[in-house]
Design an enzyme around this catalytic site. Structure first.
Site, mmCIF file in Angstrom:
data_model
loop_
_atom_site.group_PDB
_atom_site.id
_atom_site.type_symbol
_atom_site.label_atom_id
_atom_site.label_comp_id
_atom_site.label_asym_id
_atom_site.label_seq_id
_atom_site.Cartn_x
_atom_site.Cartn_y
_atom_site.Cartn_z
ATOM 1 N N LYS A 1 32.448 80.476 62.103
ATOM 2 C CA LYS A 1 32.876 81.772 61.560
ATOM 3 C C LYS A 1 31.982 82.160 60.380
ATOM 4 C CE LYS A 1 36.732 84.140 59.432
ATOM 5 N NZ LYS A 1 38.094 84.063 58.921
ATOM 6 N N GLU B 1 27.849 70.758 58.382
ATOM 7 C CA GLU B 1 27.790 69.901 59.572
ATOM 8 C C GLU B 1 27.215 70.691 60.747
ATOM 9 O OE1 GLU B 1 30.396 70.309 57.614
ATOM 10 O OE2 GLU B 1 31.652 68.519 57.482
ATOM 11 N N HIS C 1 53.904 52.849 72.842
ATOM 12 C CA HIS C 1 53.415 51.483 72.668
ATOM 13 C C HIS C 1 52.615 51.341 71.384
ATOM 14 C CE1 HIS C 1 54.757 50.578 76.738
ATOM 15 N NE2 HIS C 1 54.364 51.809 77.001
ATOM 16 N N GLY D 1 39.764 80.732 61.259
ATOM 17 C CA GLY D 1 39.064 79.758 62.104
ATOM 18 C C GLY D 1 40.012 78.980 63.012
ATOM 19 N N ARG D 2 41.135 78.515 62.472
ATOM 20 C CA ARG D 2 42.044 77.683 63.279
ATOM 21 C C ARG D 2 42.864 78.507 64.265
ATOM 22 N NH1 ARG D 2 42.923 77.672 57.969
ATOM 23 N NH2 ARG D 2 44.848 78.525 57.109
ATOM 24 N N GLU E 1 46.399 72.704 57.598
ATOM 25 C CA GLU E 1 45.482 73.585 56.869
ATOM 26 C C GLU E 1 46.183 74.910 56.517
ATOM 27 O OE1 GLU E 1 40.923 73.483 57.246
ATOM 28 O OE2 GLU E 1 41.447 75.293 58.345
ATOM 29 N N LYS F 1 33.765 69.700 49.320
ATOM 30 C CA LYS F 1 32.433 70.099 49.825
ATOM 31 C C LYS F 1 31.484 70.329 48.654
ATOM 32 C CE LYS F 1 34.280 72.752 53.718
ATOM 33 N NZ LYS F 1 34.383 74.088 54.290
HETATM 34 O O1 F6P Z 1 36.493 73.209 56.077
HETATM 35 C C1 F6P Z 1 37.511 73.899 56.687
HETATM 36 C C2 F6P Z 1 37.028 75.035 57.533
HETATM 37 O O2 F6P Z 1 36.680 76.112 56.732
HETATM 38 C C3 F6P Z 1 38.061 75.416 58.560
HETATM 39 O O3 F6P Z 1 38.988 76.289 58.072
HETATM 40 C C4 F6P Z 1 37.221 75.960 59.657
HETATM 41 O O4 F6P Z 1 37.905 75.962 60.881
HETATM 42 C C5 F6P Z 1 36.066 74.990 59.643
HETATM 43 O O5 F6P Z 1 35.871 74.683 58.281
HETATM 44 C C6 F6P Z 1 34.796 75.499 60.244
HETATM 45 O O6 F6P Z 1 34.370 76.670 59.607
HETATM 46 P P1 F6P Z 1 33.271 77.606 60.271
HETATM 47 O O7 F6P Z 1 33.814 78.107 61.566
HETATM 48 O O8 F6P Z 1 33.051 78.701 59.282
HETATM 49 O O9 F6P Z 1 32.044 76.781 60.479
#
Ligand code: F6P
Length: 498
Positions: free
Chosen positions: A171, A177, A348, A232-233, A318, A460
Protein backbone atom coordinates in the site's frame (compact mmCIF):
# COMPACT_ATOMS: atom_id res chain seq x y z
CA UNK A 1 -37.06 -28.07 29.13
CA UNK A 2 -33.62 -27.94 30.77
CA UNK A 3 -31.81 -24.62 31.03
CA UNK A 4 -29.24 -25.98 28.62
CA UNK A 5 -31.91 -26.96 26.08
CA UNK A 6 -33.49 -23.51 26.38
CA UNK A 7 -30.17 -21.84 25.82
CA UNK A 8 -29.54 -24.11 22.86
CA UNK A 9 -32.88 -23.19 21.32
CA UNK A 10 -32.31 -19.46 21.45
CA UNK A 11 -28.74 -19.76 20.41
CA UNK A 12 -29.03 -20.57 16.72
CA UNK A 13 -28.64 -17.72 14.24
CA UNK A 14 -28.10 -17.90 10.54
CA UNK A 15 -27.21 -15.78 7.56
CA UNK A 16 -26.41 -16.88 3.99
CA UNK A 17 -26.92 -20.48 5.20
CA UNK A 18 -24.07 -20.04 7.64
CA UNK A 19 -25.10 -21.02 11.15
CA UNK A 20 -23.80 -19.52 14.37
CA UNK A 21 -24.59 -21.39 17.56
CA UNK A 22 -23.78 -19.54 20.77
CA UNK A 23 -25.30 -22.13 23.14
CA UNK A 24 -22.03 -22.81 24.90
CA UNK A 25 -21.49 -19.15 25.73
CA UNK A 26 -23.79 -19.68 28.70
CA UNK A 27 -25.49 -16.32 28.12
CA UNK A 28 -29.16 -16.30 29.12
CA UNK A 29 -31.94 -14.26 27.49
CA UNK A 30 -31.80 -11.49 30.04
CA UNK A 31 -28.09 -11.04 29.49
CA UNK A 32 -28.42 -11.06 25.71
CA UNK A 33 -31.04 -8.32 26.05
CA UNK A 34 -28.64 -6.28 28.14
CA UNK A 35 -25.85 -6.81 25.65
CA UNK A 36 -27.98 -5.64 22.71
CA UNK A 37 -29.24 -2.68 24.73
CA UNK A 38 -25.73 -1.59 25.61
CA UNK A 39 -24.65 -1.98 21.96
CA UNK A 40 -27.52 0.33 20.99
CA UNK A 41 -26.52 2.74 23.70
CA UNK A 42 -23.00 2.77 22.26
CA UNK A 43 -24.50 3.89 18.93
CA UNK A 44 -23.41 0.72 17.16
CA UNK A 45 -26.19 1.00 14.58
CA UNK A 46 -25.08 4.53 13.69
CA UNK A 47 -21.45 3.35 13.46
CA UNK A 48 -22.47 0.68 10.92
CA UNK A 49 -24.36 3.27 8.85
CA UNK A 50 -21.39 5.65 9.02
CA UNK A 51 -18.90 2.96 8.02
CA UNK A 52 -20.78 2.02 4.84
CA UNK A 53 -21.56 5.67 4.09
CA UNK A 54 -17.88 6.59 3.88
CA UNK A 55 -17.77 8.79 6.97
CA UNK A 56 -14.25 9.38 8.26
CA UNK A 57 -14.45 6.69 10.92
CA UNK A 58 -10.65 6.34 10.83
CA UNK A 59 -10.47 9.55 12.85
CA UNK A 60 -6.71 9.62 13.53
CA UNK A 61 -5.95 9.53 9.81
CA UNK A 62 -9.10 11.45 8.90
CA UNK A 63 -10.26 8.84 6.34
CA UNK A 64 -13.14 6.50 5.73
CA UNK A 65 -12.67 2.73 5.98
CA UNK A 66 -14.42 1.67 2.83
CA UNK A 67 -13.11 -1.78 1.96
CA UNK A 68 -16.79 -2.68 1.54
CA UNK A 69 -16.76 -0.66 -1.71
CA UNK A 70 -14.23 -3.11 -3.13
CA UNK A 71 -16.80 -5.91 -2.97
CA UNK A 72 -19.80 -3.82 -3.91
CA UNK A 73 -20.57 -5.83 -7.04
CA UNK A 74 -23.96 -4.12 -7.36
CA UNK A 75 -21.98 -0.92 -8.05
CA UNK A 76 -24.44 1.24 -6.09
CA UNK A 77 -22.65 4.56 -5.72
CA UNK A 78 -20.31 4.86 -2.76
CA UNK A 79 -19.43 8.46 -2.10
CA UNK A 80 -16.25 9.66 -0.49
CA UNK A 81 -16.50 13.35 0.23
CA UNK A 82 -19.16 13.59 -2.49
CA UNK A 83 -17.34 11.56 -5.18
CA UNK A 84 -18.45 8.07 -6.27
CA UNK A 85 -15.54 5.62 -6.01
CA UNK A 86 -17.24 2.80 -7.89
CA UNK A 87 -16.06 3.81 -11.41
CA UNK A 88 -12.42 3.53 -10.24
CA UNK A 89 -13.11 0.23 -8.47
CA UNK A 90 -14.87 -1.15 -11.55
CA UNK A 91 -12.01 -0.14 -13.80
CA UNK A 92 -9.61 -2.16 -11.65
CA UNK A 93 -11.94 -5.19 -11.91
CA UNK A 94 -11.83 -4.87 -15.72
CA UNK A 95 -8.05 -4.68 -15.65
CA UNK A 96 -7.80 -7.73 -13.40
CA UNK A 97 -10.05 -9.68 -15.75
CA UNK A 98 -8.04 -8.57 -18.77
CA UNK A 99 -4.81 -9.65 -17.08
CA UNK A 100 -6.25 -13.11 -16.35
CA UNK A 101 -6.88 -13.53 -20.07
CA UNK A 102 -3.48 -12.15 -21.04
CA UNK A 103 -1.19 -14.36 -19.01
CA UNK A 104 -0.23 -17.45 -20.96
CA UNK A 105 2.74 -19.69 -20.40
CA UNK A 106 3.43 -18.28 -16.92
CA UNK A 107 4.92 -20.96 -14.67
CA UNK A 108 5.64 -18.92 -11.53
CA UNK A 109 4.24 -15.88 -9.80
CA UNK A 110 6.25 -14.26 -7.03
CA UNK A 111 3.93 -12.17 -4.88
CA UNK A 112 6.06 -9.85 -2.75
CA UNK A 113 4.32 -8.18 0.19
CA UNK A 114 4.01 -8.41 3.95
CA UNK A 115 1.28 -8.14 6.60
CA UNK A 116 -1.98 -7.09 5.00
CA UNK A 117 -0.32 -7.28 1.59
CA UNK A 118 0.39 -10.96 2.15
CA UNK A 119 -1.96 -12.78 4.54
CA UNK A 120 -5.22 -12.35 2.61
CA UNK A 121 -4.09 -13.61 -0.80
CA UNK A 122 -1.91 -16.31 0.81
CA UNK A 123 -4.86 -17.59 2.83
CA UNK A 124 -7.18 -17.51 -0.19
CA UNK A 125 -4.75 -19.26 -2.53
CA UNK A 126 -4.15 -21.98 0.06
CA UNK A 127 -7.81 -22.39 1.07
CA UNK A 128 -9.20 -22.48 -2.46
CA UNK A 129 -6.61 -25.03 -3.56
CA UNK A 130 -8.53 -27.47 -1.36
CA UNK A 131 -11.90 -26.87 -3.01
CA UNK A 132 -12.77 -30.08 -4.83
CA UNK A 133 -12.98 -29.55 -8.59
CA UNK A 134 -11.82 -25.91 -8.54
CA UNK A 135 -10.32 -24.85 -11.85
CA UNK A 136 -6.75 -23.72 -11.42
CA UNK A 137 -4.19 -22.37 -13.87
CA UNK A 138 -1.66 -24.43 -11.94
CA UNK A 139 0.94 -21.70 -11.67
CA UNK A 140 3.35 -21.91 -8.77
CA UNK A 141 2.24 -19.06 -6.49
CA UNK A 142 5.13 -18.04 -4.29
CA UNK A 143 4.56 -15.64 -1.40
CA UNK A 144 7.63 -13.71 -0.39
CA UNK A 145 7.22 -11.69 2.80
CA UNK A 146 10.09 -12.18 5.22
CA UNK A 147 13.32 -10.21 4.95
CA UNK A 148 15.01 -13.45 6.03
CA UNK A 149 16.54 -14.70 2.78
CA UNK A 150 15.53 -18.27 3.58
CA UNK A 151 12.16 -17.65 1.93
CA UNK A 152 13.76 -15.84 -1.01
CA UNK A 153 16.29 -18.61 -1.57
CA UNK A 154 13.64 -21.34 -1.46
CA UNK A 155 11.47 -19.51 -4.00
CA UNK A 156 14.27 -18.60 -6.39
CA UNK A 157 15.52 -22.18 -6.38
CA UNK A 158 12.16 -23.31 -7.73
CA UNK A 159 11.02 -20.51 -10.05
CA UNK A 160 11.83 -20.44 -13.77
CA UNK A 161 12.99 -16.86 -14.41
CA UNK A 162 11.95 -16.57 -18.05
CA UNK A 163 8.36 -17.51 -17.32
CA UNK A 164 8.02 -15.79 -13.95
CA UNK A 165 5.83 -12.79 -13.18
CA UNK A 166 6.53 -10.63 -10.14
CA UNK A 167 3.85 -8.69 -8.28
CA UNK A 168 5.12 -6.17 -5.74
CA UNK A 169 2.26 -5.47 -3.34
CA UNK A 170 2.55 -2.62 -0.90
CA UNK A 171 0.00 0.00 0.00
CA UNK A 172 2.70 2.47 1.04
CA UNK A 173 5.42 1.16 -1.31
CA UNK A 174 7.87 2.10 1.43
CA UNK A 175 7.91 -1.13 3.43
CA UNK A 176 11.53 -2.17 3.83
CA UNK A 177 11.06 -5.95 3.63
CA UNK A 178 9.02 -5.61 0.44
CA UNK A 179 11.35 -3.21 -1.35
CA UNK A 180 14.48 -5.21 -0.42
CA UNK A 181 12.88 -8.45 -1.57
CA UNK A 182 11.63 -6.80 -4.77
CA UNK A 183 15.16 -5.55 -5.53
CA UNK A 184 16.56 -9.03 -4.89
CA UNK A 185 14.05 -10.66 -7.23
CA UNK A 186 14.71 -8.11 -9.99
CA UNK A 187 18.46 -8.74 -9.57
CA UNK A 188 17.80 -12.48 -9.88
CA UNK A 189 15.87 -11.93 -13.12
CA UNK A 190 18.78 -9.88 -14.45
CA UNK A 191 21.35 -12.46 -13.37
CA UNK A 192 19.28 -15.15 -15.03
CA UNK A 193 19.66 -13.41 -18.38
CA UNK A 194 16.34 -11.53 -18.63
CA UNK A 195 16.66 -8.33 -20.63
CA UNK A 196 15.51 -4.95 -19.35
CA UNK A 197 12.37 -5.12 -21.48
CA UNK A 198 11.64 -8.69 -20.35
CA UNK A 199 11.94 -7.54 -16.73
CA UNK A 200 9.65 -4.57 -17.37
CA UNK A 201 7.16 -7.01 -18.91
CA UNK A 202 7.36 -9.35 -15.89
CA UNK A 203 7.11 -6.72 -13.17
CA UNK A 204 3.75 -5.61 -11.70
CA UNK A 205 2.76 -3.56 -8.67
CA UNK A 206 -0.33 -3.16 -6.53
CA UNK A 207 -0.17 0.02 -4.48
CA UNK A 208 -1.72 3.24 -3.26
CA UNK A 209 1.59 5.01 -3.96
CA UNK A 210 1.83 5.02 -7.75
CA UNK A 211 4.79 7.47 -8.01
CA UNK A 212 6.92 5.19 -5.79
CA UNK A 213 6.03 2.11 -7.87
CA UNK A 214 6.99 3.98 -11.04
CA UNK A 215 10.19 5.13 -9.35
CA UNK A 216 10.99 1.48 -8.66
CA UNK A 217 10.74 0.76 -12.38
CA UNK A 218 7.24 -0.67 -12.74
CA UNK A 219 5.66 0.53 -15.97
CA UNK A 220 2.43 2.47 -15.55
CA UNK A 221 0.28 -0.08 -17.37
CA UNK A 222 1.44 -2.76 -14.91
CA UNK A 223 0.43 -0.81 -11.80
CA UNK A 224 -2.88 -1.68 -10.14
CA UNK A 225 -4.01 1.08 -7.81
CA UNK A 226 -5.83 0.93 -4.55
CA UNK A 227 -6.63 3.76 -2.25
CA UNK A 228 -5.83 5.25 1.14
CA UNK A 229 -9.39 4.51 2.28
CA UNK A 230 -8.54 0.78 2.24
CA UNK A 231 -6.60 -0.42 5.27
CA UNK A 232 -3.80 -2.88 4.46
CA UNK A 233 -5.34 -5.68 6.56
CA UNK A 234 -8.71 -5.09 4.85
CA UNK A 235 -7.26 -5.05 1.33
CA UNK A 236 -7.56 -8.59 -0.05
CA UNK A 237 -10.70 -7.45 -1.92
CA UNK A 238 -8.67 -4.97 -3.98
CA UNK A 239 -6.04 -5.86 -6.59
CA UNK A 240 -4.07 -7.20 -3.61
CA UNK A 241 -6.19 -10.30 -4.28
CA UNK A 242 -4.82 -10.54 -7.87
CA UNK A 243 -3.32 -14.01 -7.28
CA UNK A 244 -6.81 -15.36 -6.60
CA UNK A 245 -8.07 -14.16 -9.99
CA UNK A 246 -4.90 -15.17 -11.82
CA UNK A 247 -4.81 -18.68 -10.40
CA UNK A 248 -8.50 -19.57 -10.19
CA UNK A 249 -10.03 -17.21 -12.76
CA UNK A 250 -11.85 -13.91 -12.56
CA UNK A 251 -15.23 -15.60 -11.97
CA UNK A 252 -13.83 -17.22 -8.83
CA UNK A 253 -12.53 -13.86 -7.63
CA UNK A 254 -15.97 -12.40 -8.24
CA UNK A 255 -17.57 -15.20 -6.23
CA UNK A 256 -15.16 -14.43 -3.40
CA UNK A 257 -16.23 -10.76 -3.55
CA UNK A 258 -19.90 -11.80 -3.80
CA UNK A 259 -19.69 -13.76 -0.54
CA UNK A 260 -18.19 -10.73 1.20
CA UNK A 261 -20.78 -8.42 -0.34
CA UNK A 262 -23.60 -10.67 0.87
CA UNK A 263 -22.12 -10.64 4.37
CA UNK A 264 -21.86 -6.84 4.26
CA UNK A 265 -25.53 -6.58 3.33
CA UNK A 266 -26.40 -8.85 6.24
CA UNK A 267 -24.24 -6.78 8.63
CA UNK A 268 -25.75 -3.56 7.35
CA UNK A 269 -29.39 -4.61 7.36
CA UNK A 270 -30.01 -7.33 9.95
CA UNK A 271 -31.25 -6.22 13.36
CA UNK A 272 -28.55 -6.51 16.00
CA UNK A 273 -30.31 -9.53 17.53
CA UNK A 274 -29.86 -11.49 14.28
CA UNK A 275 -26.61 -9.99 13.14
CA UNK A 276 -23.82 -12.58 13.07
CA UNK A 277 -20.80 -10.25 13.36
CA UNK A 278 -22.54 -8.35 16.18
CA UNK A 279 -23.54 -11.48 18.09
CA UNK A 280 -20.00 -12.83 17.84
CA UNK A 281 -18.56 -9.53 19.05
CA UNK A 282 -21.01 -9.34 21.95
CA UNK A 283 -20.28 -12.89 23.06
CA UNK A 284 -16.60 -11.96 23.33
CA UNK A 285 -17.40 -8.76 25.25
CA UNK A 286 -19.57 -10.74 27.65
CA UNK A 287 -16.74 -13.18 28.43
CA UNK A 288 -14.29 -10.32 28.74
CA UNK A 289 -16.50 -8.59 31.32
CA UNK A 290 -17.16 -11.81 33.16
CA UNK A 291 -13.77 -13.49 33.16
CA UNK A 292 -11.36 -10.71 32.21
CA UNK A 293 -10.13 -12.98 29.44
CA UNK A 294 -6.67 -12.34 28.00
CA UNK A 295 -6.87 -14.53 24.90
CA UNK A 296 -9.30 -16.10 22.52
CA UNK A 297 -8.85 -18.76 19.86
CA UNK A 298 -10.23 -19.46 16.40
CA UNK A 299 -10.03 -23.12 15.49
CA UNK A 300 -11.13 -24.00 11.97
CA UNK A 301 -11.87 -27.70 11.65
CA UNK A 302 -10.72 -27.51 8.04
CA UNK A 303 -7.15 -27.89 6.97
CA UNK A 304 -7.87 -25.50 4.12
CA UNK A 305 -8.26 -22.73 6.70
CA UNK A 306 -4.98 -23.30 8.52
CA UNK A 307 -3.88 -19.78 7.45
CA UNK A 308 -7.11 -18.24 8.70
CA UNK A 309 -5.95 -17.65 12.31
CA UNK A 310 -2.77 -15.92 11.06
CA UNK A 311 -4.87 -13.59 8.90
CA UNK A 312 -7.19 -13.03 11.86
CA UNK A 313 -4.32 -12.21 14.20
CA UNK A 314 -3.37 -9.19 12.14
CA UNK A 315 -7.00 -8.23 11.57
CA UNK A 316 -7.90 -8.24 15.25
CA UNK A 317 -4.71 -7.35 17.03
CA UNK A 318 -3.48 -4.67 14.63
CA UNK A 319 -6.98 -3.18 14.56
CA UNK A 320 -7.93 -3.35 18.21
CA UNK A 321 -4.70 -3.98 20.14
CA UNK A 322 -4.74 -0.50 21.66
CA UNK A 323 -4.75 1.05 25.12
CA UNK A 324 -6.45 4.31 24.32
CA UNK A 325 -9.78 5.05 22.71
CA UNK A 326 -10.70 7.35 19.85
CA UNK A 327 -10.40 10.33 22.18
CA UNK A 328 -7.02 9.30 23.58
CA UNK A 329 -8.51 8.12 26.87
CA UNK A 330 -7.39 4.82 28.45
CA UNK A 331 -9.68 1.88 27.66
CA UNK A 332 -10.76 -0.77 30.11
CA UNK A 333 -10.71 -3.51 27.47
CA UNK A 334 -9.34 -4.00 23.98
CA UNK A 335 -8.32 -6.95 21.81
CA UNK A 336 -7.33 -10.09 23.64
CA UNK A 337 -4.49 -12.17 22.20
CA UNK A 338 -5.77 -14.11 19.19
CA UNK A 339 -4.40 -17.45 18.16
CA UNK A 340 -5.41 -20.73 16.60
CA UNK A 341 -4.71 -23.31 13.95
CA UNK A 342 -6.56 -26.08 12.16
CA UNK A 343 -8.33 -28.71 14.20
CA UNK A 344 -8.08 -31.53 14.90
CA UNK A 345 -4.28 -30.95 14.87
CA UNK A 346 -4.71 -28.18 17.46
CA UNK A 347 -6.28 -30.67 19.87
CA UNK A 348 -2.95 -32.45 20.03
CA UNK A 349 -1.16 -29.25 20.91
CA UNK A 350 -2.65 -26.60 23.22
CA UNK A 351 -6.16 -27.92 23.94
CA UNK A 352 -4.89 -29.30 27.27
CA UNK A 353 -4.72 -25.67 28.45
CA UNK A 354 -8.21 -24.94 27.12
CA UNK A 355 -9.62 -27.79 29.22
CA UNK A 356 -7.63 -27.60 32.42
CA UNK A 357 -5.49 -24.46 32.37
CA UNK A 358 -6.11 -21.57 34.74
CA UNK A 359 -7.04 -19.16 31.91
CA UNK A 360 -10.50 -19.15 30.36
CA UNK A 361 -10.10 -18.82 26.61
CA UNK A 362 -13.24 -18.37 24.51
CA UNK A 363 -13.09 -20.28 21.26
CA UNK A 364 -14.69 -19.96 17.86
CA UNK A 365 -15.03 -23.46 16.45
CA UNK A 366 -15.39 -23.13 12.68
CA UNK A 367 -16.65 -26.18 10.83
CA UNK A 368 -17.67 -26.96 7.27
CA UNK A 369 -20.57 -29.32 6.58
CA UNK A 370 -19.09 -30.83 3.43
CA UNK A 371 -15.76 -32.62 3.24
CA UNK A 372 -13.00 -30.76 1.44
CA UNK A 373 -11.88 -33.58 -0.81
CA UNK A 374 -13.40 -36.16 -3.09
CA UNK A 375 -11.25 -38.98 -1.76
CA UNK A 376 -13.13 -42.23 -1.11
CA UNK A 377 -12.31 -41.81 2.61
CA UNK A 378 -13.62 -38.23 2.70
CA UNK A 379 -17.07 -38.86 4.20
CA UNK A 380 -15.82 -41.11 7.00
CA UNK A 381 -12.89 -38.85 7.83
CA UNK A 382 -15.09 -35.77 7.78
CA UNK A 383 -17.53 -37.37 10.24
CA UNK A 384 -14.63 -37.94 12.63
CA UNK A 385 -13.42 -34.37 12.13
CA UNK A 386 -16.87 -32.98 12.95
CA UNK A 387 -17.37 -35.29 15.93
CA UNK A 388 -14.07 -34.09 17.34
CA UNK A 389 -15.14 -30.48 16.90
CA UNK A 390 -18.48 -31.06 18.64
CA UNK A 391 -16.92 -33.19 21.38
CA UNK A 392 -14.31 -30.59 22.29
CA UNK A 393 -16.93 -27.86 22.60
CA UNK A 394 -19.12 -30.09 24.75
CA UNK A 395 -16.28 -31.17 27.02
CA UNK A 396 -15.19 -27.56 27.47
CA UNK A 397 -18.71 -26.41 28.30
CA UNK A 398 -19.82 -29.17 30.64
CA UNK A 399 -16.59 -30.36 32.22
CA UNK A 400 -16.35 -33.56 34.22
CA UNK A 401 -16.05 -34.29 37.90
CA UNK A 402 -13.64 -36.87 39.28
CA UNK A 403 -12.14 -37.80 42.61
CA UNK A 404 -8.63 -37.37 41.25
CA UNK A 405 -8.03 -33.59 40.74
CA UNK A 406 -5.96 -34.45 37.69
CA UNK A 407 -9.03 -35.84 35.98
CA UNK A 408 -11.35 -32.92 36.74
CA UNK A 409 -12.49 -30.80 33.83
CA UNK A 410 -13.84 -27.55 35.30
CA UNK A 411 -16.19 -26.86 32.36
CA UNK A 412 -18.03 -23.55 31.75
CA UNK A 413 -15.45 -22.75 29.09
CA UNK A 414 -17.27 -20.72 26.43
CA UNK A 415 -17.29 -21.28 22.70
CA UNK A 416 -19.18 -20.48 19.50
CA UNK A 417 -19.81 -22.89 16.69
CA UNK A 418 -19.77 -21.34 13.23
CA UNK A 419 -20.93 -23.78 10.60
CA UNK A 420 -20.34 -23.12 6.90
CA UNK A 421 -22.43 -25.12 4.42
CA UNK A 422 -19.32 -25.59 2.30
CA UNK A 423 -16.00 -23.95 1.69
CA UNK A 424 -15.98 -22.40 -1.76
CA UNK A 425 -14.95 -18.95 -3.01
CA UNK A 426 -18.30 -17.46 -1.95
CA UNK A 427 -18.17 -18.79 1.60
CA UNK A 428 -14.51 -17.94 1.99
CA UNK A 429 -15.40 -14.33 1.11
CA UNK A 430 -18.36 -14.40 3.49
CA UNK A 431 -16.23 -15.82 6.31
CA UNK A 432 -13.53 -13.16 6.00
CA UNK A 433 -16.08 -10.35 5.76
CA UNK A 434 -17.92 -11.75 8.79
CA UNK A 435 -14.73 -11.47 10.84
CA UNK A 436 -13.83 -8.05 9.41
CA UNK A 437 -17.23 -6.76 10.45
CA UNK A 438 -16.90 -8.44 13.83
CA UNK A 439 -13.55 -6.68 14.35
CA UNK A 440 -15.07 -3.33 13.39
CA UNK A 441 -17.98 -3.99 15.78
CA UNK A 442 -15.61 -4.76 18.63
CA UNK A 443 -13.69 -1.57 17.92
CA UNK A 444 -16.91 0.44 17.88
CA UNK A 445 -18.02 -1.05 21.22
CA UNK A 446 -14.62 -0.42 22.82
CA UNK A 447 -14.63 3.05 21.20
CA UNK A 448 -11.35 2.17 19.51
CA UNK A 449 -10.32 3.26 16.01
CA UNK A 450 -9.85 -0.14 14.32
CA UNK A 451 -8.30 1.32 11.19
CA UNK A 452 -4.96 2.77 12.18
CA UNK A 453 -1.83 1.08 13.58
CA UNK A 454 0.40 3.71 15.20
CA UNK A 455 2.10 1.11 17.39
CA UNK A 456 3.95 -0.67 14.61
CA UNK A 457 6.10 2.26 13.58
CA UNK A 458 8.40 2.78 16.57
CA UNK A 459 10.25 -0.52 16.24
CA UNK A 460 10.82 0.15 12.53
CA UNK A 461 12.38 3.54 13.38
CA UNK A 462 14.67 2.01 16.00
CA UNK A 463 15.80 -0.72 13.57
CA UNK A 464 17.63 1.87 11.44
CA UNK A 465 20.40 2.95 13.90
CA UNK A 466 20.73 -0.66 15.02
CA UNK A 467 21.24 -1.81 11.45
CA UNK A 468 23.87 0.89 11.01
CA UNK A 469 25.65 -0.30 14.16
CA UNK A 470 25.58 -3.91 12.95
CA UNK A 471 26.95 -2.81 9.56
CA UNK A 472 29.88 -1.10 11.31
CA UNK A 473 31.12 -4.53 12.52
CA UNK A 474 32.36 -2.76 15.67
CA UNK A 475 32.11 -4.72 18.89
CA UNK A 476 32.48 -1.68 21.16
CA UNK A 477 29.24 0.13 20.44
CA UNK A 478 28.28 2.31 23.39
CA UNK A 479 24.73 3.00 24.57
CA UNK A 480 23.25 6.14 23.04
CA UNK A 481 19.94 7.96 22.69
CA UNK A 482 18.81 5.40 20.07
CA UNK A 483 20.43 2.26 21.45
CA UNK A 484 20.15 1.32 25.11
CA UNK A 485 22.77 -0.60 27.08
CA UNK A 486 21.13 -4.02 26.65
CA UNK A 487 20.80 -3.63 22.90
CA UNK A 488 24.31 -2.19 22.58
CA UNK A 489 25.64 -5.31 24.34
CA UNK A 490 23.65 -7.54 22.00
CA UNK A 491 25.00 -5.69 18.95
CA UNK A 492 28.52 -6.13 20.31
CA UNK A 493 27.83 -9.82 20.81
CA UNK A 494 26.68 -10.17 17.20
CA UNK A 495 29.60 -8.11 15.92
CA UNK A 496 32.20 -9.98 17.90
CA UNK A 497 33.98 -12.93 16.35
CA UNK A 498 33.31 -15.21 19.29
O1 F6P B 1 3.84 -2.77 9.70
C1 F6P B 1 2.48 -2.90 9.63
C2 F6P B 1 1.93 -2.61 8.26
O2 F6P B 1 1.89 -1.25 8.04
C3 F6P B 1 0.58 -3.25 8.09
O3 F6P B 1 -0.43 -2.47 8.56
C4 F6P B 1 0.54 -3.49 6.62
O4 F6P B 1 -0.41 -4.46 6.28
C5 F6P B 1 1.95 -3.94 6.36
O5 F6P B 1 2.74 -3.17 7.24
C6 F6P B 1 2.43 -3.78 4.96
O6 F6P B 1 2.33 -2.45 4.54
P1 F6P B 1 2.43 -2.07 3.00
O7 F6P B 1 1.29 -2.72 2.30
O8 F6P B 1 2.34 -0.58 2.97
O9 F6P B 1 3.74 -2.56 2.49
Amino acid sequence: MSVQAQLANQSIHSALDMVLDTAYQGIDTAHWKKLFASARQSQLEQFIVDMFAGKHINNSEDRPALHSALRNLSKTPVLIDGKDVMPAVTEVWHRIEALCNKWVGVTDVIHIGIGGSDFGPRLAIEALAHVPGIESRGMRMHFLANIDTAELARILARAQPHSTRVIVVSKSFTTLETSMNAKAVVAWLKDSGCTTSQIAHALYAVTANIPAAKGFGVSEENIFPFWDWVGGRYSVWSAVGLPIALQYGFETFKQFLAGAEAMDLHFKNAPLEQNLPVIMALSLLYQQEKHDIKAYAAIPYADALDWFPKWLQQLDMESNGKSVDRDGKPVKHSSPVVFGSAGSNAQHSYFQLFHQGTEIIPIDFIAVREPMSDRPEAVAHHRILLSNCLAQAQALANGKTASNPNDVYPGKRPSNLLLLPKLNPFYLGALLALYENRTATLGALWNINSFDQPGVEYGKVLAKPIEKALASHQDDIAASADIDAVTAARINLLNSNN
